[in-house]
Design a protein around this motif. Sequence first.
Motif, mmCIF file in Angstrom:
data_model
loop_
_atom_site.group_PDB
_atom_site.id
_atom_site.type_symbol
_atom_site.label_atom_id
_atom_site.label_comp_id
_atom_site.label_asym_id
_atom_site.label_seq_id
_atom_site.Cartn_x
_atom_site.Cartn_y
_atom_site.Cartn_z
ATOM 1 N N TYR A 31 1.512 -0.947 0.018
ATOM 2 C CA TYR A 31 0.101 -0.657 -0.234
ATOM 3 C C TYR A 31 0.652 1.254 0.094
ATOM 4 O O TYR A 31 2.174 0.914 0.679
ATOM 5 N N ASP A 32 0.463 2.930 -0.880
ATOM 6 C CA ASP A 32 1.244 3.143 -0.878
ATOM 7 C C ASP A 32 0.657 4.363 0.159
ATOM 8 O O ASP A 32 0.901 5.470 -0.045
ATOM 9 N N ASP A 33 -0.544 4.340 1.032
ATOM 10 C CA ASP A 33 -1.068 5.172 1.594
ATOM 11 C C ASP A 33 -0.973 5.160 2.903
ATOM 12 O O ASP A 33 -1.133 3.484 3.323
ATOM 13 N N ILE A 34 -1.868 6.151 4.382
ATOM 14 C CA ILE A 34 -1.404 5.447 6.137
ATOM 15 C C ILE A 34 -2.797 4.591 6.155
ATOM 16 O O ILE A 34 -3.543 5.810 5.339
ATOM 17 N N PRO A 35 -3.097 4.154 6.927
ATOM 18 C CA PRO A 35 -4.133 3.654 6.721
ATOM 19 C C PRO A 35 -4.939 4.622 7.995
ATOM 20 O O PRO A 35 -4.435 5.594 8.998
ATOM 21 N N LEU A 36 -5.986 4.752 7.794
ATOM 22 C CA LEU A 36 -7.042 5.197 8.728
ATOM 23 C C LEU A 36 -8.010 4.457 9.959
ATOM 24 O O LEU A 36 -8.541 4.716 9.343
ATOM 25 N N GLY A 37 -7.023 4.669 11.233
ATOM 26 C CA GLY A 37 -8.315 4.070 11.688
ATOM 27 C C GLY A 37 -7.831 2.079 11.758
ATOM 28 O O GLY A 37 -7.064 1.338 11.034
ATOM 29 N N SER A 38 -8.082 1.482 13.003
ATOM 30 C CA SER A 38 -7.885 0.812 13.033
ATOM 31 C C SER A 38 -8.909 -1.254 11.752
ATOM 32 O O SER A 38 -8.775 -1.698 11.860
ATOM 33 N N GLU A 39 -9.830 -0.021 11.435
ATOM 34 C CA GLU A 39 -10.841 -1.064 10.932
ATOM 35 C C GLU A 39 -10.534 -1.067 9.873
ATOM 36 O O GLU A 39 -9.585 -2.517 8.973
#
Length: 308
Positions: A31-39
Amino acid sequence: MFKKLVAIEPVGLIPSAEKELYNFAKEVIMYDDIPLGSEEIAARIGDADAVLLSYTTTLDDNVIDKCRHLKYIGMCCSLYSPESANVDILYAQKHGIEVKGIRDYGDEGVVEYVISELVRCLHGFDQNPDGTRAQPWDGLPREITGLKAGIVGLGKLGGMIANGLRFFGAEITYFSRSEKPEAAAKGYQFLPLNELLSHNELIICSLNKNTVLLHEEQFRHLGNRKLLFNVGLSPAWDEKPFTQWLEGDNRCFCDSLGALGDEKFLRNPNVRCMQTSSGRTKQAFIRLSEKVLGNIKEFLNEGNGSHK
């Protein structure tokens, strides 16, 4: 070999290292972006048995509990202790998941940052907004030679900074959890923390993440007309006494906003913050990649993995 390896965010691997990941897993997702939140973190991991992450994402017990296939977590960032890590290492280990991190891949750039900012300050190499030259720290240009420098936290990075300053003629004292014979052999003197703060004009904090040693009492001993560097990943101080200390004739240097602690300090005229990690250099990414791949190889060579 892993069944599925997922890098849930940008992890800083050089292209050749990303390609080499396919030697260790039947399926690789980057992945090339940061995940938003635990889900979203849990969704990205899915049924993967191996995951890579950097320092910007947290894998807590709730996320780990949802990812029942995980066998390996590779931290592509510094790991000093379970308490300071962005992965719940103890919970992962309790559930049979191996967690491996790396260290000492970006230290050289941080040493150069400290020397660069210090020289600019002492000599007045900064430029004012109107294009005029800034005033040197003492009014007249000054060398590092003879500067009294105190290192708070004489680990690998703190030791490298001390060596760099000594090369330029600084007088080095340090505070650490214990006295270090190798430091004494170099002529570095151990001092209790409060005495170190009073004794030195320059203080450099090189501490593990979330380690706070400078409280109100320490700032009283630090006093006025001082230079304070923080090269850790989080503030080394309590905010209230730090704010009061900045009202004096002092100056604070941090490379990253994480080290400074709050955006409001960016507007303070006594703060110099580049808002970037000085350790993230071309060479650092090469060293990071080698260490991350080395950890994976070590784990798989020990007979782990889904499909050997």
